[in-house]
Design a protein around this motif. Structure first.
Motif, PDB file in Angstrom:
ATOM      1  N   MET A   1     -23.158 -40.932  19.899  1.00  0.00           N
ATOM      2  CA  MET A   1     -23.609 -39.768  19.130  1.00  0.00           C
ATOM      3  C   MET A   1     -22.935 -38.522  19.691  1.00  0.00           C
ATOM      4  O   MET A   1     -22.875 -38.335  20.899  1.00  0.00           O
ATOM      5  CB  MET A   1     -25.134 -39.642  19.255  1.00  0.00           C
ATOM      6  CG  MET A   1     -25.689 -38.425  18.512  1.00  0.00           C
ATOM      7  SD  MET A   1     -27.494 -38.396  18.442  1.00  0.00           S
ATOM      8  CE  MET A   1     -27.899 -37.740  20.048  1.00  0.00           C
ATOM      9  N   ILE A   5     -26.801 -29.955  18.975  1.00  0.00           N
ATOM     10  CA  ILE A   5     -28.147 -29.500  18.627  1.00  0.00           C
ATOM     11  C   ILE A   5     -28.587 -28.390  19.572  1.00  0.00           C
ATOM     12  O   ILE A   5     -29.317 -27.487  19.186  1.00  0.00           O
ATOM     13  CB  ILE A   5     -29.125 -30.699  18.647  1.00  0.00           C
ATOM     14  CG1 ILE A   5     -28.807 -31.624  17.468  1.00  0.00           C
ATOM     15  CG2 ILE A   5     -30.572 -30.218  18.572  1.00  0.00           C
ATOM     16  CD1 ILE A   5     -29.496 -32.960  17.514  1.00  0.00           C
ATOM     17  N   GLN A   8     -33.087 -26.537  21.367  1.00  0.00           N
ATOM     18  CA  GLN A   8     -34.201 -26.034  20.557  1.00  0.00           C
ATOM     19  C   GLN A   8     -35.513 -26.470  21.183  1.00  0.00           C
ATOM     20  O   GLN A   8     -35.704 -27.648  21.457  1.00  0.00           O
ATOM     21  CB  GLN A   8     -34.150 -26.639  19.163  1.00  0.00           C
ATOM     22  CG  GLN A   8     -32.919 -26.323  18.366  1.00  0.00           C
ATOM     23  CD  GLN A   8     -32.943 -27.073  17.052  1.00  0.00           C
ATOM     24  OE1 GLN A   8     -33.912 -26.992  16.320  1.00  0.00           O
ATOM     25  NE2 GLN A   8     -31.893 -27.819  16.790  1.00  0.00           N
ATOM     26  N   PHE A 204     -33.637 -42.349  19.288  1.00  0.00           N
ATOM     27  CA  PHE A 204     -33.470 -41.888  17.907  1.00  0.00           C
ATOM     28  C   PHE A 204     -33.242 -43.065  16.971  1.00  0.00           C
ATOM     29  O   PHE A 204     -33.593 -43.035  15.805  1.00  0.00           O
ATOM     30  CB  PHE A 204     -32.301 -40.907  17.809  1.00  0.00           C
ATOM     31  CG  PHE A 204     -32.469 -39.700  18.691  1.00  0.00           C
ATOM     32  CD1 PHE A 204     -33.726 -39.176  18.934  1.00  0.00           C
ATOM     33  CD2 PHE A 204     -31.375 -39.088  19.274  1.00  0.00           C
ATOM     34  CE1 PHE A 204     -33.884 -38.069  19.741  1.00  0.00           C
ATOM     35  CE2 PHE A 204     -31.525 -37.975  20.082  1.00  0.00           C
ATOM     36  CZ  PHE A 204     -32.787 -37.463  20.316  1.00  0.00           C
ATOM     37  N   ARG A 205     -32.626 -44.107  17.508  1.00  0.00           N
ATOM     38  CA  ARG A 205     -32.377 -45.317  16.721  1.00  0.00           C
ATOM     39  C   ARG A 205     -33.646 -46.164  16.634  1.00  0.00           C
ATOM     40  O   ARG A 205     -33.929 -46.780  15.609  1.00  0.00           O
ATOM     41  CB  ARG A 205     -31.260 -46.084  17.422  1.00  0.00           C
ATOM     42  CG  ARG A 205     -30.912 -47.436  16.900  1.00  0.00           C
ATOM     43  CD  ARG A 205     -29.832 -48.018  17.818  1.00  0.00           C
ATOM     44  NE  ARG A 205     -29.666 -49.439  17.639  1.00  0.00           N
ATOM     45  CZ  ARG A 205     -28.766 -49.986  16.818  1.00  0.00           C
ATOM     46  NH1 ARG A 205     -27.988 -49.224  16.111  1.00  0.00           N
ATOM     47  NH2 ARG A 205     -28.658 -51.284  16.723  1.00  0.00           N
TER      48      ARG A 205
ATOM     49  N   GLY B 229     -30.758 -37.392  12.651  1.00  0.00           N
ATOM     50  CA  GLY B 229     -30.492 -38.324  13.744  1.00  0.00           C
ATOM     51  C   GLY B 229     -31.614 -39.325  13.906  1.00  0.00           C
ATOM     52  O   GLY B 229     -31.375 -40.502  14.157  1.00  0.00           O
ATOM     53  N   CYS B 230     -32.862 -38.859  13.775  1.00  0.00           N
ATOM     54  CA  CYS B 230     -33.981 -39.762  14.037  1.00  0.00           C
ATOM     55  C   CYS B 230     -34.939 -39.898  12.859  1.00  0.00           C
ATOM     56  O   CYS B 230     -35.460 -40.960  12.608  1.00  0.00           O
ATOM     57  CB  CYS B 230     -34.743 -39.318  15.285  1.00  0.00           C
ATOM     58  SG  CYS B 230     -35.666 -37.773  15.108  1.00  0.00           S
ATOM     59  N   ALA B 234     -37.780 -35.738  16.543  1.00  0.00           N
ATOM     60  CA  ALA B 234     -37.436 -35.726  17.964  1.00  0.00           C
ATOM     61  C   ALA B 234     -36.089 -35.059  18.232  1.00  0.00           C
ATOM     62  O   ALA B 234     -35.952 -34.296  19.187  1.00  0.00           O
ATOM     63  CB  ALA B 234     -37.432 -37.154  18.513  1.00  0.00           C
ATOM     64  N   CYS B 235     -35.091 -35.323  17.405  1.00  0.00           N
ATOM     65  CA  CYS B 235     -33.738 -34.857  17.755  1.00  0.00           C
ATOM     66  C   CYS B 235     -33.469 -33.436  17.278  1.00  0.00           C
ATOM     67  O   CYS B 235     -32.614 -32.756  17.835  1.00  0.00           O
ATOM     68  CB  CYS B 235     -32.685 -35.814  17.216  1.00  0.00           C
ATOM     69  SG  CYS B 235     -32.314 -35.676  15.454  1.00  0.00           S
ATOM     70  N   LEU B 236     -34.154 -32.982  16.248  1.00  0.00           N
ATOM     71  CA  LEU B 236     -33.998 -31.633  15.701  1.00  0.00           C
ATOM     72  C   LEU B 236     -32.598 -31.370  15.164  1.00  0.00           C
ATOM     73  O   LEU B 236     -32.145 -30.235  15.099  1.00  0.00           O
ATOM     74  CB  LEU B 236     -34.388 -30.571  16.736  1.00  0.00           C
ATOM     75  CG  LEU B 236     -35.818 -30.699  17.287  1.00  0.00           C
ATOM     76  CD1 LEU B 236     -36.095 -29.629  18.330  1.00  0.00           C
ATOM     77  CD2 LEU B 236     -36.847 -30.619  16.164  1.00  0.00           C
ATOM     78  N   GLY B 237     -31.907 -32.443  14.771  1.00  0.00           N
ATOM     79  CA  GLY B 237     -30.575 -32.279  14.200  1.00  0.00           C
ATOM     80  C   GLY B 237     -30.592 -31.853  12.745  1.00  0.00           C
ATOM     81  O   GLY B 237     -29.580 -31.423  12.216  1.00  0.00           O
ATOM     82  N   VAL B 239     -32.434 -29.455  11.218  1.00  0.00           N
ATOM     83  CA  VAL B 239     -33.076 -28.177  10.916  1.00  0.00           C
ATOM     84  C   VAL B 239     -32.266 -27.389   9.880  1.00  0.00           C
ATOM     85  O   VAL B 239     -31.049 -27.492   9.815  1.00  0.00           O
ATOM     86  CB  VAL B 239     -33.295 -27.325  12.184  1.00  0.00           C
ATOM     87  CG1 VAL B 239     -34.250 -28.028  13.125  1.00  0.00           C
ATOM     88  CG2 VAL B 239     -31.974 -27.023  12.867  1.00  0.00           C
TER      89      VAL B 239
END
Lengths: 248, 267
Positions: A1, A5, A8, A204-205, B229-230, B234-237, B239
């Motif tokens: 990955m 990000i 945050q 995440f997976r 991502g998730c 959790a990943c906040l990708g 937003v």
């Protein structure tokens, strides 16, 4: 990955008021990961966490590649690492983990600087700076340009780095990080010299992966009548047959 | 309740090369999914793509225990679904997200569904719910060309109202953007013609549609598309720049969002 990000989060006040009580109610062991733009910000957050109930440790993130200042700046120079860690050490009695950057020019020197200035534990590694480009438009895939590479792609790099730091600093407990998805990955990091591991990308997976690997590790140990602690550093005792870090 | 459903592929229907639907046996998911919700899908035994991919559930038939997805092949994740043999397994983590809302519609209300390209994906299940609630609905289905409207046959029998097709190049239906086709009919001159608009498509379509529905003062729900991502916060990708705070988390606070919550000028 490959991600940009960044960091945050809700901030330390909301963490203490909302997130920490929820995590404690779940029975989780909680480690707070802290980041700041300046040494003063790191110290301020660590001081805010000082009297929190139910915090097992504080981890300093000195290695995030996705923030414009701070972060990786502290991780890339042993002098900056030492200055930051000693100030934070003076501000807290908590167990202090320092999360190292694989992008540091000399990881062992950074590890030594963190250990010498008060880190109880070192965690390694954070993400590698990477980049992806759309082959047709020639634009970077990430709006930030570069991002942090994680997951199975970095595992051999991370295992090598854990092995090197464990060899150089055998008395410092290490947490291994980098692409752990299955039990054999956990065993590999333990063998390299990590006493514990962290799992990031694989969550995440599969959000259940961490709990499952804890159970699988327990079964693995029970089947062999061994303890996790005896799995730590087995590769150090066997040796490499060559010098870790050799490029040939 | 959110769970990781092990689902068996029952059948694949190919609409045209690269455009297909896959129907899985997933009884619990089929019972629990609401229109507009999604799952994070992983084809068993594959490491590429490493992360799961988000898919809106296109349709669900609780009695048959089936859940269907409309898919356009765009990369390794969708290609894995295109190659998956019938009888093989996939993991479907869901239901995720908030879903469309039919609550609070006035009596005799008419609603519009605006879909751009593969943005048609979440709407068969919504039409099922609208039909059950006896709410008339029109479908505006647009794309760059006729090839992108290949899923129109999937909607042939299920729209409780009229269907308007449009293509950018005029190869099928009206020539022009789907948002223009919608605007021409939605502007009745005496207040909004539609009580609510449900939309899904690419960001430029959303940005144009946001201006139209704001001008018409028409309540709207957009199914936002963001790389996830998730899928569970959790990943906040995923937003999206927001108006009332810096960001909304698409997977948790959405994916269905009113256009007024999105800071379009920051996208």
């Amino acid at each position: 990955m490959l991600n940009a990000i960044g960091l945050q989060n809700v901030g330390v006040e909301a963490f203490l008021a909302e997130k920490l009580p929820r995590l404690r109610a779940l029975g989780a062991t909680v480690i707070a990961n802290v980041w700041g733009d300046t040494e003063e910000e790191y110290v301020a957050v660590v001081e805010a966490l000082q009297d929190a109930e139910g915090l097992a440790a504080i981890e300093l993130n000195i290695s995030c590649p996705n923030v414009e200042k701070g972060g990786m700046l502290f991780g890339n120079s042993p002098t900056a690492t030492a200055s930051l860690v000693s100030r934070v050490r003076a501000a807290t009695r908590s167990t202090l983990i320092v999360k190292l950057s694989p992008n540091a020019p000399d990881l062992v020197e950074s590890a030594r600087a963190a250990r010498d200035t008060g880190a109880d534990v070192l965690s390694l590694v954070n993400t590698f700076v990477g980049m992806a480009i759309d082959p047709v438009t020639a634009r970077p895939r990430l709006s930030f340009g570069t991002g942090g590479l994680s997951g199975p792609a970095i595992k051999p790099l991370a295992v090598r780095m854990v092995f090197q730091v464990a060899r150089a600093l055998p008395d410092v407990p290490l947490m291994g990080i980098g692409g752990i998805s299955v039990l054999s990955d956990v065993l590999e990091f333990l063998a390299a010299g990590a006493s514990a591991v962290q799992i990031g990308t694989a969550n995440f997976r599969d959000p259940g992966v961490s709990g499952r690997l804890v159970k699988e590790l327990a079964v693995y140990c029970a089947d062999r009548g061994t303890a996790v602690s005896s799995l730590v550093g087995r590769a150090q005792r066997i040796g490499t047959g060559g010098e870790a870090g050799a490029e040939g | 309740m959110r769970a990781d459903h092990q689902a068996v592929l029952l059948r694949r229907r190919v609409f045209s090369p690269g455009f297909f639907s896959v129907t899985f046996r997933a009884p619990t998911l089929a019972r629990e999914i609401a229109p507009g919700q999604f799952v994070m899908l992983e084809v068993a035994g594959r490491l590429r793509p490493y992360l799961r991919r988000a898919y809106s559930v296109a349709d669900a038939v609780p009695d048959a225990g089936e859940a269907e997805f409309l898919v356009r092949r765009i990369g390794p994740g969708t290609a894995a679904l295109e190659d998956l043999a019938e009888g093989s397994e996939a993991a479907l983590l869901g239901p995720l997200g908030n879903g469309f809302s039919l609550a609070g519609l006035p009596p005799r209300a008419r609603v519009a569904v605006v879909a751009g390209g593969i943005g048609a994906a979440p709407f068969p299940l919504l039409f099922r719910a609208l039909t059950a609630a006896e709410i008339p609905a029109d479908l505006y289905l647009g794309g760059r060309n006729a090839a992108e409207l290949v899923f129109r046959s999937r909607f042939a029998e299920i729209v409780p109202g009229e269907t308007f097709l449009s293509t950018d190049d005029g190869s099928l239906g009206e020539k022009g953007f789907v948002t223009d086709a919608f605007a021409r009919r939605a502007d009745g001159g005496r207040g909004p013609f539609y009580a609510r608009v449900f939309a899904c498509g690419p960001m430029p379509m959303f940005a144009a549609l946001a201006r139209v529905v704001q001008r018409l003062d028409c309540p709207s729900e957009f199914s936002t598309e963001a790389a996830m991502g998730c899928g569970f916060g959790a990943c906040l990708g995923c937003v999206i720049p927001a108006t009332e705070k810096p960001f909304v988390i698409s997977c948790m606070e959405g994916p269905i969002l009113p256009p007024g919550k999105i800071a379009w000028e920051k996208i």
